[in-house]
Design an enzyme around this catalytic site. Structure first.
Site, short mmCIF file in Angstrom:
data_model
loop_
_atom_site.label_atom_id
_atom_site.label_comp_id
_atom_site.label_asym_id
_atom_site.label_seq_id
_atom_site.Cartn_x
_atom_site.Cartn_y
_atom_site.Cartn_z
N ASP A 59 -15.33 -3.64 -0.54
CA ASP A 59 -14.06 -3.05 -0.21
C ASP A 59 -13.75 -1.68 -0.51
O ASP A 59 -14.73 -0.87 -0.61
CB ASP A 59 -12.97 -4.11 -0.65
CG ASP A 59 -11.61 -3.93 0.26
OD1 ASP A 59 -10.69 -3.12 0.07
OD2 ASP A 59 -11.73 -4.71 1.13
N ASP A 60 -12.56 -1.25 -0.79
CA ASP A 60 -12.45 0.45 -0.92
C ASP A 60 -12.84 0.81 -2.38
O ASP A 60 -13.50 -0.11 -3.34
CB ASP A 60 -10.94 0.51 -1.09
CG ASP A 60 -10.30 1.95 -0.94
OD1 ASP A 60 -11.23 2.75 -0.77
OD2 ASP A 60 -9.07 1.79 -0.61
N LYS A 79 -14.91 -3.81 7.69
CA LYS A 79 -13.16 -4.00 7.77
C LYS A 79 -12.83 -2.58 7.75
O LYS A 79 -12.94 -1.48 6.88
CB LYS A 79 -13.18 -4.52 6.22
CG LYS A 79 -11.50 -4.64 5.87
CD LYS A 79 -11.29 -5.34 4.73
CE LYS A 79 -9.97 -5.10 4.18
NZ LYS A 79 -9.53 -5.62 2.93
N ASP A 134 -9.52 -0.39 7.87
CA ASP A 134 -8.09 -0.53 7.20
C ASP A 134 -7.42 0.65 7.79
O ASP A 134 -7.96 1.31 8.63
CB ASP A 134 -8.39 -0.29 5.61
CG ASP A 134 -7.04 -0.79 4.94
OD1 ASP A 134 -6.03 -1.14 5.58
OD2 ASP A 134 -7.05 -1.06 3.69
N SER A 188 -7.66 -4.01 10.76
CA SER A 188 -6.17 -4.34 9.80
C SER A 188 -5.31 -3.69 10.63
O SER A 188 -3.77 -3.72 10.20
CB SER A 188 -6.21 -3.38 8.51
OG SER A 188 -7.34 -3.87 7.86
N ARG A 210 -6.51 -8.59 10.26
CA ARG A 210 -5.48 -9.00 9.25
C ARG A 210 -4.27 -8.68 10.09
O ARG A 210 -3.74 -7.58 10.41
CB ARG A 210 -5.51 -7.79 8.05
CG ARG A 210 -6.69 -8.32 7.23
CD ARG A 210 -6.45 -9.30 6.18
NE ARG A 210 -5.07 -8.97 5.65
CZ ARG A 210 -4.95 -8.06 4.62
NH1 ARG A 210 -5.96 -7.58 4.42
NH2 ARG A 210 -3.79 -7.79 4.18
N ASP A 256 -1.11 -7.97 1.99
CA ASP A 256 -2.13 -8.34 0.94
C ASP A 256 -1.98 -9.54 0.23
O ASP A 256 -0.85 -9.67 -0.50
CB ASP A 256 -2.44 -7.19 0.41
CG ASP A 256 -2.90 -5.88 0.92
OD1 ASP A 256 -3.20 -6.00 2.06
OD2 ASP A 256 -3.34 -4.99 0.14
#
Ligand code: GLA
Length: 435
Positions: free
Chosen positions: A79-80, A156, A158, A190, A215, A219
């Site tokens: 992820d980030d 993913k 975002d 997202s 998404r 969160d």
């Protein structure tokens, strides 16, 4: 000839409603770093938990050695906070050199050698939510190519630090750019979560054409309150969301937090049950190196996974909300089977809920019922009244098989007798399906 026409027609139909990269015909399963490990980059003081190469190879080892991979948990997703603060001299994103000494390609090789897949995280905007370099509109092609060169399997994407107009351009543009690389890269968007998750602001038919999953909402955090808040939003808006989900295009209520700190065992079974009913992606965000046996059993429950992964890919719905605080959820599965979940919002004691399959819209017949978590089986007619005991903030989950053929024959014979037919006459009237 006979067969080719409908097959061709349905292929055409799918091509118009799902992202045409052939990926994620069933909800994806794997592991994702964010909820459990966040943006911990303090590798000096917290080497075990910081975002670095070792965290991902550790999880890959657990997935491949502890029985997860064989059950379908194959994605290991970064992820980030993986990137270096600067792009390289060619304008490409690069991994933080200290924390990812072999770069992202080394990690993807590590995953592929073990039959796993690697996911990466990017952000449509100037920065990621954690403040790392994002992918503004003029960097979309180069970033898609970089991810493909690294041989990643999923992105993913975002949406921090971009506005609605940029997102409207950027999300479809990234979909095209990924396809143009020629590498199959599953695409998680997202976008809807940044636009409130509902039409008219969110165009789900467009999303289904450009993304494999998205998404829709906020969160998840490590608490029951957060799980319940997400569940409530998804089932309040079920008519909108069910319509768009299917093979290759999934609503994503966010990660599984089973095995972390916030859920009791009952609440963990509830999250697993809800995510199975919703045909949701199953990305665990937990520490697989130290997960408890109880949490592992829930996440590795074959029947719950089978329900989640049902090939029809129809998202389930809430069918009843009782004043008592009991709610009933149902999902249509292949082979005329179905899943039922009885959930209790109560906070006092196990509630004995009395009902019958007939009251839950089941048609006449005798059904074999498998309790997913207690692993018991029983047979119920649609008219049989039964009681399920549902723990506070817990569930009872059933896999309900189609009415047995033998029973349907029995019923048919019974009806025939009622109609006054002699047994010998029946060979002429028994439908071939029973023979
Ligand atoms: C957003 C996303 C999260 C996570 C963080 C990372 O909040 O919704 O899932 O990726 O950013 O900063």
């Amino acid at each position: 000839m006979h067969l080719t026409v409908p097959v061709f027609a349905s292929t055409l139909l799918m091509a118009t409603v799902a992202l045409d990269n052939g990926l994620m015909r069933r909800p994806p399963m794997g592991w994702l770093a964010w909820e459990r490990f966040r943006c911990d980059i303090d590798c000096e003081h917290d080497p075990k938990n910081c975002i670095r190469q070792k965290l991902f190879t550790d999880m890959a080892d657990r997935l491949s050695e502890d029985g997860w991979r064989e059950l379908g948990y194959v994605y290991v997703n970064i992820d980030d906070c993986w990137a270096s603060m600067q792009r390289d001299e060619h304008g490409r994103l690069q991994a933080d050199p200290k924390r990812f000494p072999g770069g992202i390609s080394r990690l993807s090789r590590y995953m592929h050698d073990r039959g796993l897949k690697l996911g990466i995280y990017g952000d449509m905007g100037t920065h990621t939510c954690g403040g790392y370099p994002g992918t503004p509109l003029n960097k979309i092609e180069i970033d898609a190519q970089t991810f493909a060169d690294w041989e990643v399997d999923m992105l993913k994407f975002d949406g921090c630090y971009s506005n609605a107009t940029e997102q409207e351009q950027g999300y479809p543009q990234m979909s095209k750019a990924l396809n143009a690389t020629g590498r199959p890269i599953a695409y998680s968007c997202s976008w809807p979560a940044y636009q409130g998750g509902l039409p008219p602001k969110v165009d789900y038919s467009l999303l289904a054409k450009i993304c494999n999953l998205w998404r829709n909402y906020g969160d998840i955090q490590d608490s029951w309150e957060s799980v319940l808040n997400i569940v409530d939003w998804f089932f309040e808006n079920q008519e909108v969301l069910i319509a768009v989900a299917g093979p290759g295009r999934w609503n994503d209520p966010d990660m599984l937090i089973i095995g972390d700190f916030g859920l009791s065992m009952d609440q963990s079974r509830a999250q697993m049950a809800f995510w199975a009913i919703m045909a949701a992606p199953l990305f665990m965000s937990n520490d697989l190196r130290s997960i408890s046996g109880g949490a592992r059993n829930i996440l590795q429950n074959k029947m719950a996974i089978g329900i989640n992964q049902d090939p029809l890919g129809l998202q389930g719905r809430r069918i009843l909300k009782e004043k008592s605080g009991i709610e009933v959820f149902w999902r249509q599965l292949s082979n005329d089977a179905s899943a039922l979940v009885f959930f209790s919002r109560r906070t006092d004691m196990p509630y004995r809920y009395q009902t019958a399959l007939g009251k839950l819209n089941y048609t006449t017949g005798s059904y074999k019922v498998h309790d997913v978590f207690s692993e018991t089986t029983m047979t119920l007619k649609e008219s049989t009244s039964f009681v399920v005991s549902v723990n506070p903030t817990g569930v009872v989950m059933w896999y309900v098989s189609a009415p047995a053929k033998a029973n349907r024959l029995h019923q048919f014979l019974g009806n025939a007798r009622l109609r006054g037919l002699a047994r010998d006459d029946l060979s002429n009237v028994i439908p071939p399906v029973f023979l």
